[in-house]
Structures are given as C-alpha cells and as structure tokens.
Motif scaffolding. Structure first.
Motif, PDB file in Angstrom:
ATOM      1  N   GLY A 257      21.878 -53.908  -1.507  1.00 62.30           N
ATOM      2  CA  GLY A 257      20.720 -54.579  -0.887  1.00 62.30           C
ATOM      3  C   GLY A 257      20.588 -54.235   0.598  1.00 62.30           C
ATOM      4  N   PHE A 258      21.727 -54.116   1.303  1.00 63.61           N
ATOM      5  CA  PHE A 258      21.659 -53.776   2.738  1.00 63.61           C
ATOM      6  C   PHE A 258      21.059 -52.373   2.914  1.00 63.61           C
ATOM      7  CE2 PHE A 258      25.875 -56.300   2.899  1.00 63.61           C
ATOM      8  CZ  PHE A 258      25.193 -57.500   2.834  1.00 63.61           C
ATOM      9  N   VAL A 259      21.555 -51.446   2.052  1.00 60.82           N
ATOM     10  CA  VAL A 259      21.046 -50.072   2.145  1.00 60.82           C
ATOM     11  C   VAL A 259      19.546 -50.056   1.861  1.00 60.82           C
ATOM     12  CG1 VAL A 259      21.167 -47.750   1.147  1.00 60.82           C
ATOM     13  CG2 VAL A 259      23.274 -49.080   1.441  1.00 60.82           C
ATOM     14  N   ALA A 260      19.145 -50.754   0.791  1.00 56.93           N
ATOM     15  CA  ALA A 260      17.729 -50.747   0.401  1.00 56.93           C
ATOM     16  C   ALA A 260      16.859 -51.309   1.528  1.00 56.93           C
ATOM     17  CB  ALA A 260      17.536 -51.549  -0.879  1.00 56.93           C
ATOM     18  N   THR A 261      17.321 -52.402   2.153  1.00 56.43           N
ATOM     19  CA  THR A 261      16.509 -53.014   3.216  1.00 56.43           C
ATOM     20  C   THR A 261      16.346 -52.037   4.386  1.00 56.43           C
ATOM     21  OG1 THR A 261      17.665 -55.051   2.640  1.00 56.43           O
ATOM     22  CG2 THR A 261      16.192 -55.165   4.519  1.00 56.43           C
ATOM     23  N   ARG A 262      17.473 -51.437   4.788  1.00 57.26           N
ATOM     24  CA  ARG A 262      17.409 -50.482   5.925  1.00 57.26           C
ATOM     25  C   ARG A 262      16.396 -49.376   5.624  1.00 57.26           C
ATOM     26  NH1 ARG A 262      20.668 -46.011   5.838  1.00 57.26           N
ATOM     27  NH2 ARG A 262      22.386 -47.052   4.766  1.00 57.26           N
ATOM     28  N   LYS A 263      16.471 -48.824   4.431  1.00 59.84           N
ATOM     29  CA  LYS A 263      15.609 -47.682   4.123  1.00 59.84           C
ATOM     30  C   LYS A 263      14.148 -48.109   3.932  1.00 59.84           C
ATOM     31  CE  LYS A 263      17.656 -44.068   2.504  1.00 59.84           C
ATOM     32  NZ  LYS A 263      18.266 -43.027   1.700  1.00 59.84           N
ATOM     33  N   LEU A 264      13.944 -49.318   3.424  1.00 56.05           N
ATOM     34  CA  LEU A 264      12.558 -49.795   3.291  1.00 56.05           C
ATOM     35  C   LEU A 264      11.951 -50.019   4.675  1.00 56.05           C
ATOM     36  CD1 LEU A 264      12.915 -52.223   0.234  1.00 56.05           C
ATOM     37  CD2 LEU A 264      11.504 -50.147   0.323  1.00 56.05           C
ATOM     38  N   CYS A 265      12.770 -50.522   5.622  1.00 53.09           N
ATOM     39  CA  CYS A 265      12.301 -50.661   7.014  1.00 53.09           C
ATOM     40  C   CYS A 265      11.873 -49.292   7.532  1.00 53.09           C
ATOM     41  CB  CYS A 265      13.413 -51.179   7.928  1.00 53.09           C
ATOM     42  SG  CYS A 265      13.750 -52.913   7.738  1.00 53.09           S
ATOM     43  N   ASP A 266      12.721 -48.279   7.255  1.00 53.40           N
ATOM     44  CA  ASP A 266      12.416 -46.928   7.741  1.00 53.40           C
ATOM     45  C   ASP A 266      11.115 -46.398   7.152  1.00 53.40           C
ATOM     46  OD1 ASP A 266      14.687 -47.006   9.225  1.00 53.40           O
ATOM     47  OD2 ASP A 266      15.906 -45.785   7.868  1.00 53.40           O
ATOM     48  N   HIS A 267      10.797 -46.842   5.930  1.00 53.36           N
ATOM     49  CA  HIS A 267       9.542 -46.407   5.302  1.00 53.36           C
ATOM     50  C   HIS A 267       8.354 -47.239   5.777  1.00 53.36           C
ATOM     51  CE1 HIS A 267      12.035 -44.111   2.423  1.00 53.36           C
ATOM     52  NE2 HIS A 267      10.936 -43.386   2.314  1.00 53.36           N
ATOM     53  N   GLY A 268       8.605 -48.164   6.664  1.00 50.67           N
ATOM     54  CA  GLY A 268       7.503 -48.933   7.248  1.00 50.67           C
ATOM     55  C   GLY A 268       7.102 -50.165   6.463  1.00 50.67           C
ATOM     56  N   TYR A 269       7.924 -50.567   5.493  1.00 49.87           N
ATOM     57  CA  TYR A 269       7.581 -51.766   4.718  1.00 49.87           C
ATOM     58  C   TYR A 269       7.875 -53.033   5.518  1.00 49.87           C
ATOM     59  CZ  TYR A 269       6.668 -49.317   0.352  1.00 49.87           C
ATOM     60  OH  TYR A 269       6.116 -48.528  -0.623  1.00 49.87           O
ATOM     61  N   ASN A 270       7.160 -54.067   5.174  1.00 49.13           N
ATOM     62  CA  ASN A 270       7.361 -55.389   5.764  1.00 49.13           C
ATOM     63  C   ASN A 270       8.478 -56.075   4.964  1.00 49.13           C
ATOM     64  OD1 ASN A 270       7.176 -58.006   6.621  1.00 49.13           O
ATOM     65  ND2 ASN A 270       5.001 -58.267   6.125  1.00 49.13           N
ATOM     66  N   VAL A 271       9.727 -55.806   5.361  1.00 50.10           N
ATOM     67  CA  VAL A 271      10.856 -56.250   4.540  1.00 50.10           C
ATOM     68  C   VAL A 271      11.815 -57.125   5.345  1.00 50.10           C
ATOM     69  CG1 VAL A 271      12.031 -54.036   4.973  1.00 50.10           C
ATOM     70  CG2 VAL A 271      12.747 -55.416   3.054  1.00 50.10           C
ATOM     71  N   GLU A 272      12.364 -58.117   4.667  1.00 49.15           N
ATOM     72  CA  GLU A 272      13.265 -59.061   5.325  1.00 49.15           C
ATOM     73  C   GLU A 272      14.551 -59.162   4.528  1.00 49.15           C
ATOM     74  OE1 GLU A 272      10.869 -62.677   5.907  1.00 49.15           O
ATOM     75  OE2 GLU A 272      12.649 -63.352   7.028  1.00 49.15           O
ATOM     76  N   LEU A 273      15.673 -59.205   5.215  1.00 46.78           N
ATOM     77  CA  LEU A 273      16.966 -59.348   4.531  1.00 46.78           C
ATOM     78  C   LEU A 273      17.493 -60.756   4.726  1.00 46.78           C
ATOM     79  CD1 LEU A 273      19.553 -58.130   3.156  1.00 46.78           C
ATOM     80  CD2 LEU A 273      20.362 -57.623   5.470  1.00 46.78           C
ATOM     81  N   CYS A 274      17.900 -61.372   3.637  1.00 47.67           N
ATOM     82  CA  CYS A 274      18.554 -62.671   3.757  1.00 47.67           C
ATOM     83  C   CYS A 274      19.922 -62.600   3.069  1.00 47.67           C
ATOM     84  CB  CYS A 274      17.680 -63.741   3.105  1.00 47.67           C
ATOM     85  SG  CYS A 274      18.398 -65.354   3.288  1.00 47.67           S
ATOM     86  N   LEU A 275      20.970 -62.755   3.883  1.00 45.85           N
ATOM     87  CA  LEU A 275      22.341 -62.732   3.353  1.00 45.85           C
ATOM     88  C   LEU A 275      22.712 -64.167   2.992  1.00 45.85           C
ATOM     89  CD1 LEU A 275      25.125 -61.398   2.899  1.00 45.85           C
ATOM     90  CD2 LEU A 275      25.593 -61.783   5.329  1.00 45.85           C
ATOM     91  N   LEU A 276      23.081 -64.375   1.740  1.00 44.49           N
ATOM     92  CA  LEU A 276      23.287 -65.755   1.293  1.00 44.49           C
ATOM     93  C   LEU A 276      24.691 -66.301   1.578  1.00 44.49           C
ATOM     94  CD1 LEU A 276      21.067 -65.406  -1.858  1.00 44.49           C
ATOM     95  CD2 LEU A 276      20.501 -66.606   0.235  1.00 44.49           C
ATOM     96  N   PRO A 277      25.785 -65.604   1.242  1.00 45.26           N
ATOM     97  CA  PRO A 277      27.093 -66.136   1.618  1.00 45.26           C
ATOM     98  C   PRO A 277      27.362 -65.897   3.114  1.00 45.26           C
ATOM     99  CG  PRO A 277      27.252 -64.602  -0.225  1.00 45.26           C
ATOM    100  CD  PRO A 277      25.915 -64.425   0.392  1.00 45.26           C
ATOM    101  N   LYS A 278      28.459 -66.429   3.585  1.00 45.52           N
ATOM    102  CA  LYS A 278      28.773 -66.274   5.026  1.00 45.52           C
ATOM    103  C   LYS A 278      29.105 -64.811   5.350  1.00 45.52           C
ATOM    104  CE  LYS A 278      30.281 -70.840   6.347  1.00 45.52           C
ATOM    105  NZ  LYS A 278      30.640 -71.658   5.177  1.00 45.52           N
ATOM    106  N   GLU A 279      28.659 -64.391   6.532  1.00 43.60           N
ATOM    107  CA  GLU A 279      28.861 -63.023   7.000  1.00 43.60           C
ATOM    108  C   GLU A 279      30.342 -62.631   7.001  1.00 43.60           C
ATOM    109  OE1 GLU A 279      26.134 -62.685  10.404  1.00 43.60           O
ATOM    110  OE2 GLU A 279      27.410 -61.019  11.037  1.00 43.60           O
ATOM    111  N   GLU A 280      31.199 -63.600   7.359  1.00 45.91           N
ATOM    112  CA  GLU A 280      32.650 -63.321   7.474  1.00 45.91           C
ATOM    113  C   GLU A 280      33.266 -62.960   6.130  1.00 45.91           C
ATOM    114  OE1 GLU A 280      30.550 -65.585   9.350  1.00 45.91           O
ATOM    115  OE2 GLU A 280      31.852 -67.202   8.638  1.00 45.91           O
TER     116      GLU A 280
END
Ligand SMILES: NC(=O)C1=CN([C@@H]2O[C@H](COP(=O)(O)OP(=O)(O)OC[C@H]3O[C@@H](n4cnc5c(N)ncnc54)[C@H](O)[C@@H]3O)[C@@H](O)[C@H]2O)[C@@H](O)CC1
Ligand SMILES: Nc1ncnc2c1ncn2[C@@H]1O[C@H](COP(=O)(O)OP(=O)(O)O)[C@@H](O)[C@H]1O
Ligand SMILES: [K+]
Length: 512
Positions: free
Chosen positions: A63-86
């Motif tokens: 999902g992180f990879v997909a979000t980064r690349k969709l941003c690069d393609h100019g899409y209006n995309v948002e990432l929400c990480l559900l568990p704690k970052e740590e």
C-alpha cells in the motif's frame, strides 16, 4: 493455473528472496506497481479521491508503494496507516521510510478520530485495501474491525491488494467480517480461499499480477497444488474431431434413469450429450416414460425398462447388453425406492471395464455398494452435490462445505473414484492425481436439472475418447460457461436446463 495457500505463497516468496536473490523490498515495489497499473488501466480521472488503508504487515507495505506511485502519477490519493507507526518492520518499514523520505503526507489512526476516518471513507471514490493480506489469521481485530465495517457500508469502489482483508487465504473463511472487494489484484497465483466457502462472495473480479516471483517455480515444486480450470486447459483437452470420422468414432453412450416422477432428468443428460459431440445415445428409461421421451428426443435410441410401481424394475437391467456402450451414466431421475441398490449390483456385475458415471439417486444407493466400486476394473466417476456427498459420508453439509478440497481428495483416494464435488466452484478430484477447481458458474445453475445436463456432458466427452479427467475438466467448465452466457442473454432468473444445453454449442464455437 495453480492456486495456492498461505504457506505455498510464503515458500515461493522466500525462495525468490533467498535463492533467486531478489530482495523482498523489490517484490513489494513490484506488488505496489501492479496495484498502480490496475488503477491506471481503469481510472483516468485524476480528481477521483483515492484512499489507501494500510496495515503494518507486508500487505500494508504494498500500500505504501502504491500510494507513492499514485502521487507521482498525479492522483488525488491519501494514505492512512491504521496500526501504530512503531509496529512497522522489515520491508514494510523500508517502504514506509521511502514514502516519508519523499515528504509525502499520511495520517494514522492515532492522529485521527473515528469520525474523521469515517468522513474520509465516505468521500473516497476508490478505496485501496492494503490492511491485511495472506497473513490474516483468526477473528479480525481492531483497528481493522471498525474500518472494514465503514468500508463495506461506503459507496466507494474497493480494490483489494492481494486478498480482501479478513478473508483467509487457505480456507476462504470469513469469521464475522471481511472487505467486500469490487476487484482483487492478487500476486503470483490466486489463493485457494478465492474459491472456497465465503471467498467467492468477497473477491469481486480478480486478476493476477506478476511481481517477479518466478511462476515456473510453482509448476516445478508444487505438483500437489490444485489447478484452476482455464479456457486454455479445456481447449487443449477437448476431444478432437477428425473430419473423416463417422458416428462410431464418437462413441455410443447409455443413460439409465427416469421414473414416473422424474421424466425429464435422463432426457436432459442425453440432449446435452447430443449437443456436445457424442456419436450415439441410448436412453434406458421406464417403459411408461418412453412415449414422452421419444417425442422430446427422437434422435436417441431407446431401451424400455419394465416398470415396478413408479420406477424401473432393477431386474430389467439384466437384459441390457452393456458391452455395446463405451460409457454408462446412471442415476438421473432414478428416484429412491426399496432395494433400488440392486440396480448398482447388476450394473457392476454386467459391465466389464467401461467408465461408469453415477449421479443423483444413483449416489443415494452407492453408500452400501462402495466395495463394488473398488473392485470394478474400469473408472468410476461420481458427481455428488454437497448434500449427496454428506449422505455418502454420513456427515453434515457444513462439514463438506468447510473442507471441500480435503473431502474430495480423501474420498477419491479411499475409494479409487473420480469425484466431481459440485457447488459454487466445483472440484474435480482424480484418484491419486490432480485436483481441479472450476472458477465459473453462478446462481443461474441453481435449478433442478442442471446436474443432469452436466452428467450428459461427461458421458459425451468420455465416449469421444477423452480420459475421465479430461472429460470432467471440459464438462464442468463448459456447463458453467454455457449457463453464464445464457444468463447474460436471458437473465439469471431464466436459465432452464434446456437453455444450458443450447448454450453449449455457443461456448464450444468460442473455444480457441
Ligand atoms: N516478501 C513477501 O512475502 C511479499 C509479500 N507481499 C505482501 O505481503 C502480504 C503478506 O504479508 P505478511 O505475511 O506480512 O502479512 P499481512 O500483511 O497480510 O498481515 C499481517 C498483519 O496483519 C495482522 N493481522 C493478521 N491477522 C489479523 C487479525 N485477525 N486481526 C487483525 N490483524 C491481523 C498482523 O498482526 C500483521 O500486522 C501478501 O498478502 C502481499 O500483499 C508482497 O509485498 C510481495 C512480497
Ligand atoms: N450457485 C451456483 N454456482 C455455481 N454452480 C452452481 C450453483 N448452483 C448450482 N450449480 C451447479 O449446477 C449443478 C446442479 O447439480 P445438481 O444439484 O445435481 O442438480 P440436479 O440434480 O437438480 O440436476 C451442479 O453442476 C452445480 O455445481
Ligand atoms: K488486503
């Protein structure tokens, strides 16, 4: 095409990483890119609001990879990480850091209340489910639980990464809750759970993405994995028809069945056989059924079996010269009566080694005659629906449905029979051999008489020199495809057994 479970996939990934030398982070990059390709192929609207919901395992990493690349393609995309970052680690952490190093935005459950997440979900046009993949185990826990509920209530188009979150890759079980995907982009090979239990109701349309795990490895190392029946398999296995052939080339089969209550059943089988290439069909039916049967299917040859009350008299089978027939189908419309098992006794004693297909009420009697099957010199094919299989094994339908692959394999092995375990995603089990799963068919087939058509198809292909395995693979697939094509034209409500039979030539014509 093979289908695999959690451990099969993990072993292939591990082999690719450790032996081939492709790092896991590269596979993850490929997996994320495959998700992006799926979005690019269908959604050209850059204003579409895409929400990526990510977990902390490798599925989240995709999902992180997909979000980064969709941003690069100019899409209006948002990432929400559900568990704690740590809690992130391994390849998922690597790609999360890449994401952060790019300075791209994200939110986490910790920085957002439930209402805010709810409103993000409500506003999304596309939701990418990268919460849990093949690592799913047990009952779904928070933070995913409430999020899955929200997603399933939303109107967004839901694209699942590898497998819908909450669906078990091995069993197709959904305990309480799972994402209901519109589309699933799965990696390396489809998961067994797509075709078992709840799976088919959750995956939506599915496709396989190549992430550089060499698929040939699966073919070499996983001979025992079930295979999905594809158009190509059926095309390769369909009996060939030399143009200089004659009716004898394509075999003479016999269908034994019918009773005063069930007149049509054996007729459907014989009609299906005629529509799929058999040379000759004899219908052995109770004599009181003869007139109506012959008026519906004058092409068939007939044997009038003497009636006893409202069914065939078992003794009348003794007069059939079984050596005339290349294969025998018994059961459609036979009905259940006292001492009906005599029919199987006579059949097995009079046949030499021709393939015998036992369906419907023939299966009802089989339980007490399984020893005959084992002793018989030729192949025996049984075609139970889950209720019939449960009766054969004296267990509940639930026990069959929750273990379809194992049940079919075990029964085939123990009794030396070919098993076609019918249902939504039928299973073909070859004794001590391959397992095939049919990905086609739907509710249009849920009508009395559908199974009789299938029996006729199996008989037909065996008479045309297909092996029992080839016949079962071709028949199961074509039967379901014929119903699908007819449902498109007539509606799912309106596909009669005769309509399936009419659909068979359409599908056969399309085979290439
Ligand atoms: N190297 C690899 O193994 C690759 C894996 N890939 C992806 O990784 C996935 C498998 O990754 P993982 O094995 O890390 O597992 P997942 O990411 O599928 O799931 C593990 C995570 O889900 C949580 N979880 C499991 N059951 C749960 C439950 N019942 N309730 C709540 N949370 C639950 C676990 O706590 C863990 O955080 C695949 O489906 C695929 O998407 C791809 O990136 C390709 C490469
Ligand atoms: N919902 C469904 N999805 C896919 N296939 C189905 C569905 N319902 C029924 N079928 C198929 O239709 C056939 C029904 O066979 P069976 O139950 O023996 O019916 P009958 O004895 O009335 O002819 C089987 O091949 C089964 O797999
Ligand atoms: K998922």
């Amino acid at each position: 095409m093979y289908i695999g479970g959690r451990q099969d996939l993990a072993a292939l990934d591990q082999f690719t990483i450790e032996q081939v030398g492709l790092p896991g982070a590269v596979l993850m990059e490929n997996a994320g890119s495959a998700i992006v390709s799926a979005v690019l192929s269908s959604y050209h609207d850059l204003d579409a609001r895409i929400l990526v919901l990510a977990g902390n395992g490798n599925n989240g990493g995709d999902g992180f990879v997909a979000t980064r690349k969709l941003c690069d393609h100019g899409y209006n995309v948002e990432l929400c990480l559900l568990p704690k970052e740590e809690t992130l680690k391994g390849d998922a952490l690597t790609h999360f850091l890449v994401y952060k190093n790019r300075g791209l935005p994200y939110s986490t459950m910790a920085t957002m209340d439930k209402d805010k997440l709810q409103s993000k979900i409500n506003c999304a046009t596309i939701i990418i489910d990268a919460m849990i993949g093949s690592g799913m185990q047990g009952i779904i826990k928070d933070p995913f639980r409430s999020v899955i509920e929200m997603v399933n209530e939303s109107t967004a188009y839901v694209l699942a990464v590898d497998i819908p979150s909450g669906l078990e890759a091995d069993t197709g079980l959904v305990t309480e809750l799972a994402i209901k995907a519109d589309r699933t982009v799965t990696f390396v090979m489809p998961k067994k759970g797509f075709f078992l239990q709840d799976g088919p109701m959750y995956i939506g349309e599915w496709e396989i993405a190549d992430i550089s795990v060499p698929y040939q490895l699966a073919e070499k190392s996983t001979q025992s994995l079930p295979r999905l029946i594809t158009n190509g398999d059926v095309y390769a296995q369909l009996p060939k028809r030399p143009s200089n052939s004659h009716k004898g080339t394509f075999g003479h089969g016999i269908v034994i069945g019918g009773s005063s209550s069930y007149v049509e059943a054996p007729i459907y089988s014989a009609k299906a056989a005629f529509h799929s290439g058999i040379g000759l069909v004899t219908l052995a039916v109770p004599e009181e059924n003869y007139t109506i049967s012959a008026s519906q299917l004058p092409e068939a040859l007939y044997i009038k079996l003497s009636n006893k009350e409202d069914h065939i008299s078992p003794a009348s089978l003794s007069d059939i010269s079984f050596s005339t027939y290349k294969a025998i189908a018994i059961g459609p419309g036979l009905s259940r009566f006292k001492h009906g098992g005599k029919i199987l006794e006579i059949l097995f004693s009079k046949c030499q080694d021709q393939p015998i297909i036992i369906d419907a009420d023939g299966l009802f009697y089989l339980k007490d005659y399984l020893h005959l099957v084992k002793e018989y010199k030729g192949p025996v094919i049984i075609t139970p629906h889950p209720g019939e299989m449960a009766a054969l094994l004296e267990c509940s339908v639930e026990e069959i449905e929750s273990n379809r692959l194992e049940v079919a394999k075990q029964f085939a092995k123990e009794h030396g029979v070919y098993v076609l375990l019918k249902g939504h995603r039928s299973i073909v089990e070859v004794p001590d051999g391959n397992t095939w799963v049919n990905p086609h068919g739907h509710d249009a087939l849920a009508r009395g008489g559908s199974g009789d058509v299938l029996t006729g198809l199996i008989l037909s292909f065996i008479c045309q020199h297909a092996s029992p395995e080839q016949a079962l693979v071709c028949a199961t697939f074509l039967h379901a495809r014929a119903a699908e094509v007819k449902a498109k034209k007539l509606s799912h409500y309106s596909v009669t057994p005769n309509a399936i039979i009419e659909g068979i030539p359409e599908i056969l014509n399309d085979m290439r």
